[in-house]
Design an enzyme around this catalytic site. Sequence first.
Site, mmCIF file in Angstrom:
data_model
loop_
_atom_site.group_PDB
_atom_site.id
_atom_site.type_symbol
_atom_site.label_atom_id
_atom_site.label_comp_id
_atom_site.label_asym_id
_atom_site.label_seq_id
_atom_site.Cartn_x
_atom_site.Cartn_y
_atom_site.Cartn_z
ATOM 1 N N ALA A 68 33.308 -0.404 -8.843
ATOM 2 C CA ALA A 68 32.132 0.402 -8.501
ATOM 3 C C ALA A 68 31.860 0.261 -6.998
ATOM 4 O O ALA A 68 32.438 -0.611 -6.342
ATOM 5 C CB ALA A 68 30.932 -0.082 -9.295
ATOM 6 N N GLN A 70 29.392 -0.961 -5.548
ATOM 7 C CA GLN A 70 28.887 -2.311 -5.277
ATOM 8 C C GLN A 70 29.698 -3.360 -6.059
ATOM 9 O O GLN A 70 29.142 -4.322 -6.592
ATOM 10 C CB GLN A 70 27.399 -2.398 -5.596
ATOM 11 C CG GLN A 70 26.519 -1.758 -4.529
ATOM 12 C CD GLN A 70 26.625 -2.473 -3.174
ATOM 13 O OE1 GLN A 70 26.892 -3.663 -3.096
ATOM 14 N NE2 GLN A 70 26.416 -1.729 -2.089
ATOM 15 N N SER A 71 31.009 -3.189 -6.103
ATOM 16 C CA SER A 71 31.869 -4.129 -6.821
ATOM 17 C C SER A 71 31.968 -5.473 -6.103
ATOM 18 O O SER A 71 32.367 -5.535 -4.935
ATOM 19 C CB SER A 71 33.280 -3.519 -6.953
ATOM 20 O OG SER A 71 34.215 -4.517 -7.321
ATOM 21 N N ASN A 72 31.631 -6.537 -6.815
ATOM 22 C CA ASN A 72 31.805 -7.885 -6.279
ATOM 23 C C ASN A 72 33.289 -8.218 -6.145
ATOM 24 O O ASN A 72 33.710 -8.900 -5.213
ATOM 25 C CB ASN A 72 31.136 -8.913 -7.194
ATOM 26 C CG ASN A 72 29.637 -8.716 -7.286
ATOM 27 O OD1 ASN A 72 28.950 -8.685 -6.273
ATOM 28 N ND2 ASN A 72 29.121 -8.555 -8.501
ATOM 29 N N ALA A 74 35.798 -6.094 -5.575
ATOM 30 C CA ALA A 74 36.399 -5.403 -4.428
ATOM 31 C C ALA A 74 36.069 -6.153 -3.138
ATOM 32 O O ALA A 74 36.931 -6.359 -2.278
ATOM 33 C CB ALA A 74 35.881 -3.959 -4.364
#
Length: 328
Positions: A68, A70-72, A74
Site C-alpha cells: 500500500a 503507506q506500506s511499512n 516497502a
Amino acid sequence: MARRLALGHLPTPLWRHDALDDLVGTRVWVKRDDCTAGAESGNKVRKLEYLLADALDVGATRVITCGAVQSNHARATALLAARLGLGCDLFLRAKEPAAPQPLIGNLLLDRLAGARVTFIDHAAYRSRADIMQARAAEIGRDGGRAYVIPEGGSNGLGALGYVEAMREVRAQLDVGLGGGPEPYDAVVIACGSGGSATGIALGARLHRVATRTLAMAVCDDRAYFAAVAERIATEARAHDATLPANLEGLEIHDEHKGPAYGVASQEQLAFIAEVARRTGLVLDPVYSGKALFGLARSGDRPRRTLFIHTGGLPGLLGAPDALAALFG
Ligand SMILES: *Cc1c(COP(=O)(O)O)cnc(C)c1O
C-alpha cells in the site's frame, strides 16, 4: 540453512507494564519488534535479513517489492536496500495513482531512501506479480539483475525471520527474561500477509516458546490465511528441514479486523489511545492496535501471553486523519 544478514538491532526487549495487563485482562509480555532497527524498524526487518541475504547471494543489483502507499514493508525494504547498495523499485497501491500522494510517513522515507516509486490502482495491484516480473525483465535487459520480494516479504524464506525470532525469545526466557523460563500459553500477532504468523507458529513450537499462536487477521479471512500459511510453511520447510511438519497450534482470528483494512473502529482507536495514555506504548491503527484489541476482547484469553509488537509507527504518522476523530 539459509544465510541471514545481521541487519536488525537484536535481540529486541521483552517488556511489560501493569496497566497494560489491566487493559488487556491478562498477563502480557510485549516483544518489542517495533524496535528492530532505526527508521527501518518493525517486523519486516527480520524477514529482510533472509530475503536480502538471498538477493546478494544471487548477485542482484536491485530489489523490487510492493504494498500500500503507506506500506511499512516497502519502507523497510527501501531503507535496507539503500544500506546494502542495492537499487529499489516499489509498486505502491493508491486509490488515484495519477494524483499527487501526500509526502508523509512511510512514503516520505521511501523517497528519502531513493526508491523508484510507481503508483498503481487497486485493479492493477491484483496483477502485482506480473507487474514486478515485467520490471525485473526490463532491469535484466538494461544489464542489471532484479530480485523480487513478494508483498510483505511473506514467503518461506521471509518467514524464517520469525522462526529465528522464536529462537531469540527462547534464549531470553532461558536467562530469566520475559518471566521465563516457562513457555507462554500463546503468542499473539497481527496478520496482514501471513509470513510472520506462519514463522511464529512453526518457531514457537520448535523452540518451546508457546504451543498456541493467535494470528489476528487485519484483512481477508480465516480460510484465506489458513491456505496462505500452509503454502508459506511448505516453502519454509524446504529451507529448514527441522521445522514442525504441520501448523498445529495456529489459530487464525478474523473477528477483530474492524471495518476494513486500514480502517479502525472507534472502539479500536479508543483502545490504542488508552494504551498510549496509560503505558506510553504506541500501537498502530492498521496492525498492532487491532491485534491487541482483539486479545483484550477475546472470550478465551490465554493466561500468559507474548504479544509481538510489529511496529508501524511511520504508518500511523502517515495517516493522521485516521486518528483525528479521537481528539474532537
Ligand atoms: C506487515 C505488518 C504486519 C503483518 O505482518 P505479516 O507478516 O505481513 O502478516 C503487522 N504489523 C505491522 C506494523 C506490519 O507492518
